[in-house]
Design an enzyme around this catalytic site. Structure first.
Site, mmCIF file in Angstrom:
data_model
loop_
_atom_site.group_PDB
_atom_site.id
_atom_site.type_symbol
_atom_site.label_atom_id
_atom_site.label_comp_id
_atom_site.label_asym_id
_atom_site.label_seq_id
_atom_site.Cartn_x
_atom_site.Cartn_y
_atom_site.Cartn_z
ATOM 1 N N ASP A 277 -4.481 -1.714 -2.825
ATOM 2 C CA ASP A 277 -3.839 -0.440 -2.498
ATOM 3 C C ASP A 277 -4.891 0.545 -1.975
ATOM 4 O O ASP A 277 -4.727 1.172 -0.928
ATOM 5 C CB ASP A 277 -3.174 0.088 -3.784
ATOM 6 N N HIS B 212 2.861 0.467 4.371
ATOM 7 C CA HIS B 212 1.806 0.425 3.357
ATOM 8 C C HIS B 212 1.956 -0.737 2.358
ATOM 9 O O HIS B 212 1.045 -1.550 2.215
ATOM 10 C CB HIS B 212 1.726 1.785 2.656
ATOM 11 N N ASP C 79 -35.086 -6.202 2.357
ATOM 12 C CA ASP C 79 -33.951 -7.084 2.669
ATOM 13 C C ASP C 79 -33.099 -6.538 3.812
ATOM 14 O O ASP C 79 -31.906 -6.745 3.853
ATOM 15 C CB ASP C 79 -33.098 -7.351 1.429
ATOM 16 N N GLU D 128 7.270 4.620 -9.023
ATOM 17 C CA GLU D 128 6.766 5.991 -9.053
ATOM 18 C C GLU D 128 7.458 6.877 -8.015
ATOM 19 O O GLU D 128 7.727 8.037 -8.274
ATOM 20 C CB GLU D 128 5.248 5.985 -8.825
ATOM 21 N N ASP D 129 7.738 6.322 -6.843
ATOM 22 C CA ASP D 129 8.169 7.177 -5.729
ATOM 23 C C ASP D 129 9.614 6.993 -5.273
ATOM 24 O O ASP D 129 10.054 7.672 -4.351
ATOM 25 C CB ASP D 129 7.260 6.932 -4.498
HETATM 26 MN MN MN Z 1 0.153 2.606 -2.758
#
Ligand code: MN
Length: 496
Positions: free
Chosen positions: A136, A40, A256, A68-69
Site C-alpha cells: 500500500d 489503487h 562500495d 475504512e472508507d
Molecule cells: Mn490504501
C-alpha cells in the site's frame, strides 16, 4: 539467468469476485491523481502478486481500503471470502487507524506508552498484514506527486523513518531501496539530484575498468569450471547519503560505490570464488565479511570483500548463492513463496508460525500477541525485539512519529522538527507534563515543544544536545547570533 518466479495460478474466480466487490464499494471515489479509486487497490494487488504472495493476501490487498472508507463491512468480507481474508483486512484497517491515535488496539493490549511496539504486536500474529501495508505504501509513494507539497514531505519522511527500515528488517532489499529513494527525492530534492548525478558520473567513469574486471573474473572462473552469473549493482542514492553522513561527507571513505555481484550454485563455490578474487586482486584489510557463516540479523547472507584492482580502483564483491540472492532481494516475501503451503495450512489450524528464516523477532511478536489474546500477562519490557537498533520513536502531540537515536534530548527533537522550532524553545512537555531540557527521551514519549518568538538560542544548550544534527543547527544559529564573538563560542565548544 536467475529464473523469475513462474506466474502463479490463483483461483481467479475468488480474485475476480473481490475486484468486483471493491469496484462497487469504491464507486464514485477518486484518487488525488484524478483517477477512479479502484486503480489503487488494483495496483496493490499487482505488487503483492509480484512479491509472490498467497491468494488470501492478494484478496485482502484488493479490499484493504474498503472497511475504512466504504460501507462494506468486515462481516460481509468474512461471509464472502472467509476468516483469513477478513482477519487481514481488519489488521490493515487497525494499522492505519492505530497510526492516528492508537486507540483500536487498546482492546486487548495492556497500557504501555510504546505505541510502536504495541502496533507491531497488534499485527505480529500475522505478518502478512505488514506486507499488505508495505505494498500500500509503495503504491502511495509511486503516486505521491499528486499530493500537495506539505503532505508529500510528511508521507516521504514517515516512509524513511518507519517503512524503509521495516523493509530492511524483513530483508526485502528491492523494496527498501525503492521506498528510500522515492522518499528521499521528496524530503531533500536538491541533495537527491546532486547525489544521483554523482553516482551516474562515477559509474560512467568506472564502466571501462569494470568491464575489464568482469572479463578477468569470467576467464578465471571458467577455468575452474564454476557456474556463475556476474552483474554490477548500483548503490542507491539514499544509502550513499546515509554513508556520507557517517563519514563526514568524505567520498574517499566510501568503498562500495561500485559493487560486482557474483551468483553461484552452492556455498562451496562462494568460498572458491572469494579465493580466486583474492588471487587476482589485493584485498583491503578488514573488509572481508562472511555473512554466510554469520548472517545479518535480518537473515541476509553473502560474502563481501573489497579489493584494489590493477588500475587502483576500489571495488566491492558480493558473492552468494541463488537462494541467498533471492532472499536478499525479496526477503520475507520470498519465504512466503517457498513456504506458502505450510503457512496456509498452519493459519487454518490457528497455529503460530515459526518462520523458516532466522527472522526470530517475528516469531516472538506472534507468540506475544497470542499470549495477550489469551489474557496472559506479558512483560513488554522483557521482549527482546530490537527492530531498530539504537533508535527510539517518539511522537508529536498530533501523533507524527519522529525517530531519534537512543539518548536524544528534547532539543534534539525540537531541531529535528525544524530549526525554527529549535531556536525558539522555552520549555517541553513530555507525556502531557512539564519537563526539562535535560530529560532523556524514552521510547513512545509524546513530546510537545513550547516556543516563544522572543526566545533566542543559548550557548548553554550545547550541553543539552545529543545528536550531531541538532548540534550543527544550534552552532550555526549561535554563530549568526554572536558573529562578533566567534572566539568565545569556539572555546566553549572545546571545553565540552
Ligand atoms: Mn490504501
Amino acid at each position: 539467468m536467475i529464473q523469475n518466479h513462474p506466474e502463479k495460478l490463483h483461483d481467479s474466480k475468488r480474485i475476480e469476485k473481490a475486484i468486483e466487490l471493491a469496484k462497487k464499494a469504491h464507486e464514485g471515489q477518486f484518487r488525488k491523481t484524478g483517477e477512479p479509486y479502484i486503480v489503487h487497490p488494483l495496483a496493490v494487488k499487482k505488487i503483492l502478486e509480484e512479491w509472490g504472495m498467497d491468494e488470501d493476501t492478494i484478496i485482502a490487498g484488493i479490499l484493504h481500503d474498503t472497511v475504512e472508507d466504504t460501507p462494506l463491512t468486515l462481516e460481509e468480507i468474512k461471509k464472502e471470502f472467509g476468516e483469513s481474508v477478513a482477519f487481514l483486512v481488519d489488521g490493515v484497517t487497525k494499522l492505519s487507524t492505530a497510526r492516528n491515535g492508537m486507540r483500536d488496539i487498546d482492546t486487548y493490549l495492556p497500557a504501555t506508552r510504546d505505541n510502536f511496539l504495541r502496533l507491531m504486536i497488534a499485527l505480529g500474529d500475522d505478518i502478512r498484514v505488514l506486507i499488505i501495508k508495505l505494498a500500500d505504501r509503495l503504491h502511495n509513494l509511486r503516486t505521491l506527486s499528486a499530493l500537495p507539497p506539505d503532505k508529500q514531505k510528511k508521507v516521504a519522511k514517515e516512509t524513511l523513518e518507519v517503512f524503509a527500515p521495516l523493509a530492511d528488517r524483513l530483508n526485502m532489499g528491492l523494496l527498501r531501496v525503492e521506498l528510500a529513494d522515492l522518499s528521499f527525492k521528496y524530503v531533500d530534492p536538491r541533495r537527491y539530484e546532486e547525489l544521483k548525478n554523482l553516482l551516474e558520473k562515477y559509474n560512467k567513469s568506472a564502466a571501462k575498468s569494470l568491464q575489464k574486471i568482469e572479463e578477468e573474473i569470467t576467464e578465471s572462473l571458467k577455468k575452474e569450471k564454476i557456474k556463475f552469473e556476474i552483474s554490477g549493482r548500483v548503490k542507491s542514492v539514499y544509502s550513499l547519503h546515509k554513508k556520507l553522513a557517517k563519514h563526514n561527507q568524505n567520498m574517499g571513505e566510501i568503498y562500495d560505490l561500485i559493487a560486482l555481484r557474483i551468483i553461484v550454485e552452492d556455498i562451496t563455490s562462494c568460498y572458491l570464488v572469494l579465493g580466486l578474487i583474492h588471487s587476482l586482486y589485493t584485498p583491503m584489510n578488514g573488509r572481508i565479511k562472511d555473512y554466510i557463516a554469520m548472517p545479518k540479523q535480518n537473515g541476509y547472507q553473502s560474502l563481501h570483500t573489497t579489493v584494489i584492482t590493477k588500475d587502483k580502483r576500489i571495488i566491492e564483491f558480493q558473492i552468494r548463492t541463488k537462494e541467498m540472492h533471492e532472499y536478499a532481494e525479496r526477503g520475507l516475501a520470498a519465504s512466503f513463496y517457498y513456504n506458502e503451503q505450510k503457512l496456509t495450512e498452519n493459519y487454518k489450524k490457528g497455529k503460530i508460525e515459526h518462520l523458516p528464516t532466522n527472522l526470530l523477532w517475528i516469531t516472538e511478536l506472534q507468540m506475544t500477541a497470542a499470549r495477550l489474546r489469551e489474557g496472559k500477562k506479558v512483560d513488554l519490557k522483557k521482549l527482546k525485539i530490537n527492530l531498530f537498533a539504537d533508535k527510539i520513536f517518539v511522537y508529536t502531540p498530533k501523533g507524527d512519529i519522529i525517530d531519534l537515536p537512543n539518548g536524544a534530548l528534547p532539543l534534539d527533537f525540537a531541531y529535528k522538527l525544524h530549526s525554527e522550532i529549535g531556536d525558539h524553545v522555552v520549555g517541553v512537555k513530555i507525556n502531557g507534563k512539564m519537563s526539562n531540557l535535560n530529560k532523556k527521551l524514552e521510547q513512545g514519549d509524546v513530546v510537545e515543544i513550547l516556543t516563544s518568538k522572543n526566545q533566542t538560542p543559548k550557548s548553554s544548550w550545547l550541553d543539552k544536545i545529543f545528536t550531531p544534527h541538532a548540534r550543527e543547527k544550534l552552532t550555526r544559529a549561535l554563530r549568526l547570533l554572536n558573529h562578533s564573538e566567534p572566539k568565545r563560542l569556539k572555546k566553549r565548544k572545546q571545553k565540552k
